[in-house]
Design a protein around this motif. Structure first.
Motif, PDB file in Angstrom:
ATOM      1  N   GLN A  81       0.796  -1.226   0.000  1.00 21.64           N
ATOM      2  CA  GLN A  81       0.000   0.000   0.000  1.00 21.64           C
ATOM      3  C   GLN A  81       0.829   1.277   0.000  1.00 21.64           C
ATOM      4  O   GLN A  81       0.507   2.217  -0.729  1.00 21.64           O
ATOM      5  CB  GLN A  81      -0.975  -0.003   1.184  1.00 21.64           C
ATOM      6  N   PRO A  82       1.901   1.372   0.810  1.00 24.87           N
ATOM      7  CA  PRO A  82       2.648   2.639   0.827  1.00 24.87           C
ATOM      8  C   PRO A  82       3.315   2.982  -0.506  1.00 24.87           C
ATOM      9  O   PRO A  82       3.659   4.145  -0.732  1.00 24.87           O
ATOM     10  CB  PRO A  82       3.702   2.408   1.917  1.00 24.87           C
ATOM     11  N   PHE A 145       3.949   4.367   6.946  1.00 25.49           N
ATOM     12  CA  PHE A 145       2.698   4.163   6.218  1.00 25.49           C
ATOM     13  C   PHE A 145       2.321   2.689   6.124  1.00 25.49           C
ATOM     14  O   PHE A 145       1.149   2.362   5.943  1.00 25.49           O
ATOM     15  CB  PHE A 145       2.791   4.817   4.845  1.00 25.49           C
ATOM     16  N   SER A 146       3.298   1.798   6.274  1.00 27.47           N
ATOM     17  CA  SER A 146       2.981   0.372   6.358  1.00 27.47           C
ATOM     18  C   SER A 146       2.201   0.087   7.628  1.00 27.47           C
ATOM     19  O   SER A 146       1.217  -0.660   7.622  1.00 27.47           O
ATOM     20  CB  SER A 146       4.255  -0.477   6.320  1.00 27.47           C
ATOM     21  N   PRO A 153      -7.235   1.029   5.138  1.00 23.92           N
ATOM     22  CA  PRO A 153      -6.700   1.374   3.819  1.00 23.92           C
ATOM     23  C   PRO A 153      -6.021   2.740   3.850  1.00 23.92           C
ATOM     24  O   PRO A 153      -6.613   3.726   4.288  1.00 23.92           O
ATOM     25  CB  PRO A 153      -7.942   1.381   2.928  1.00 23.92           C
ATOM     26  N   LEU A 154      -4.793   2.801   3.387  1.00 21.65           N
ATOM     27  CA  LEU A 154      -4.012   4.035   3.442  1.00 21.65           C
ATOM     28  C   LEU A 154      -4.670   5.165   2.662  1.00 21.65           C
ATOM     29  O   LEU A 154      -4.574   6.333   3.046  1.00 21.65           O
ATOM     30  CB  LEU A 154      -2.605   3.767   2.907  1.00 21.65           C
ATOM     31  N   SER A 155      -5.362   4.814   1.567  1.00 20.95           N
ATOM     32  CA  SER A 155      -5.979   5.840   0.727  1.00 20.95           C
ATOM     33  C   SER A 155      -7.069   6.613   1.458  1.00 20.95           C
ATOM     34  O   SER A 155      -7.419   7.724   1.061  1.00 20.95           O
ATOM     35  CB  SER A 155      -6.578   5.200  -0.528  1.00 20.95           C
ATOM     36  N   GLY A 265     -11.457  -1.383  -1.522  1.00 21.04           N
ATOM     37  CA  GLY A 265     -12.550  -1.423  -2.481  1.00 21.04           C
ATOM     38  C   GLY A 265     -12.321  -0.481  -3.643  1.00 21.04           C
ATOM     39  O   GLY A 265     -11.242   0.120  -3.786  1.00 21.04           O
ATOM     40  N   LYS A 266     -13.341  -0.325  -4.476  1.00 28.15           N
ATOM     41  CA  LYS A 266     -13.238   0.542  -5.648  1.00 28.15           C
ATOM     42  C   LYS A 266     -12.989   1.993  -5.243  1.00 28.15           C
ATOM     43  O   LYS A 266     -12.325   2.732  -5.960  1.00 28.15           O
ATOM     44  CB  LYS A 266     -14.511   0.441  -6.482  1.00 28.15           C
ATOM     45  N   PHE A 267     -13.550   2.389  -4.105  1.00 21.33           N
ATOM     46  CA  PHE A 267     -13.348   3.760  -3.636  1.00 21.33           C
ATOM     47  C   PHE A 267     -11.868   4.061  -3.445  1.00 21.33           C
ATOM     48  O   PHE A 267     -11.416   5.182  -3.703  1.00 21.33           O
ATOM     49  CB  PHE A 267     -14.097   3.984  -2.326  1.00 21.33           C
ATOM     50  N   ASP A 268     -11.113   3.069  -2.989  1.00 18.13           N
ATOM     51  CA  ASP A 268      -9.694   3.283  -2.720  1.00 18.13           C
ATOM     52  C   ASP A 268      -8.924   3.526  -4.014  1.00 18.13           C
ATOM     53  O   ASP A 268      -7.993   4.330  -4.046  1.00 18.13           O
ATOM     54  CB  ASP A 268      -9.128   2.074  -1.978  1.00 18.13           C
ATOM     55  N   ILE A 269      -9.311   2.837  -5.082  1.00 17.50           N
ATOM     56  CA  ILE A 269      -8.677   3.070  -6.388  1.00 17.50           C
ATOM     57  C   ILE A 269      -8.967   4.487  -6.856  1.00 17.50           C
ATOM     58  O   ILE A 269      -8.070   5.206  -7.333  1.00 17.50           O
ATOM     59  CB  ILE A 269      -9.189   2.050  -7.424  1.00 17.50           C
TER      60      ILE A 269
END
Length: 291
Positions: A81-82, A145-146, A153-155, A265-269
């Motif tokens: 993720q980071p 950030f890890s 979710p980091l986003s 999820g899709k929101f994170d993308i």
């Protein structure tokens, strides 16, 4: 329909996912949902209830320590993720090294910021004074950030961390009229402050001192990490305000995400590309920089 199903188990997401894998291995139909109070539930049809209970009971019998997962800390392991977040300063700095005009347009300059060049609050986060400066910030950022990405979710919190770092630059500009700074370290310190708050929010209300431990620990870690670039300069005010603003940003995510888990999820993308678009627009439109 979910109304025709019975709740078999409820708890944090990673435990419910384990139970789901157990049922899937036995081809037992089930649904995983979050209830209105926060916990995740696994629902099965009434005719499958006995078989599902049997399989979960066997799983618990074969894994006697499974309940510790509810209170155990996440195992520190590499997270991807980071990488999307660290890509922003990495790419911008590489462009900076090949075109020195970027530093002039993007550095956090107190005089220019107070005259209205607000974009410097953000662009300064993506620039560095040299290779050592860049690598040290990327390594410390990956670590911080890890740890955050293990909790949520980091986003979902990255925009608040970016804003916290920008506010830290603004506060420093008000205090130091000759302030000139650049680097991702302020963002890392904001992430460190947010991490402490996220940890505090999931601790039980046993006593005040126990709940303050994460903040004390992060403060000591901030002192350890509070090193400057290869020139020996230390942005003490920027790091300090970044830590404070980040600690405030840690209150942004809903507590149920931290307590019960939240899947990607899709929101994170969408959030990731929105952050990329923001920095691209800040550089190419507002800063009037053209490679």
């Amino acid at each position: 329909m979910e109304n025709d199903r019975i709740c078999l188990e409820q708890g944090i997401l990673r435990i419910i996912r384990d139970f789901s894998l157990v049922l899937s291995s036995q081809n037992i139909s089930h649904v995983v949902l979050r209830n209105e109070f926060g916990p995740w539930e696994i629902l099965v049809k009434e005719q499958d209830l006995y078989a599902a209970q049997t399989q979960i009971a066997l799983y618990k019998q074969e894994n006697p320590d499974w309940e510790k997962e509810f209170i155990a800390l996440h195992v520190l392991r590499p997270s991807a993720q980071p990488l999307w977040f660290l890509l922003i300063p990495a790419v911008c700095t590489l462009f900076q090294f090949s075109n020195y005009g970027m530093e002039n347009f993007g550095i956090a300059d107190a005089g220019r910021i107070l005259k209205g060049e607000w974009w410097r609050l953000f662009t300064a986060q993506t620039l560095h004074s040299g290779n050592y400066h860049l690598v040290s910030n990327l390594l410390s950022g990956f670590f911080v950030f890890s740890l955050i990405s293990f909790k949520m979710p980091l986003s979902r919190i990255a925009p608040f961390i970016i804003l916290a770092a920008a506010l830290a630059n603004l506060e420093t500009a008000f205090i130091m009229k000759d302030y000139r700074s650049l680097g991702f370290s302020t963002t890392v310190f904001a992430g460190l402050g947010a991490l402490a708050t996220l940890e505090v929010r999931v601790l039980k209300r046993e006593n005040l001192y126990r709940r303050l431990v994460p903040w004390f620990a992060v403060f000591l870690l901030a002192v350890f990490l509070g090193i400057g670039d290869e020139t020996g300069k230390v942005d003490i005010f920027g790091h300090f305000f970044g830590l404070i603003m980040g600690a405030i940003a840690g209150f942004a995510p809903p507590k149920k995400w931290l307590r019960w888990g939240e899947p990607l999820g899709k929101f994170d993308i969408f959030a990731v590309f929105a952050i990329y678009a923001f920095f691209a627009a800040t550089w190419l439109l507002f800063s009037k920089f053209h490679p």
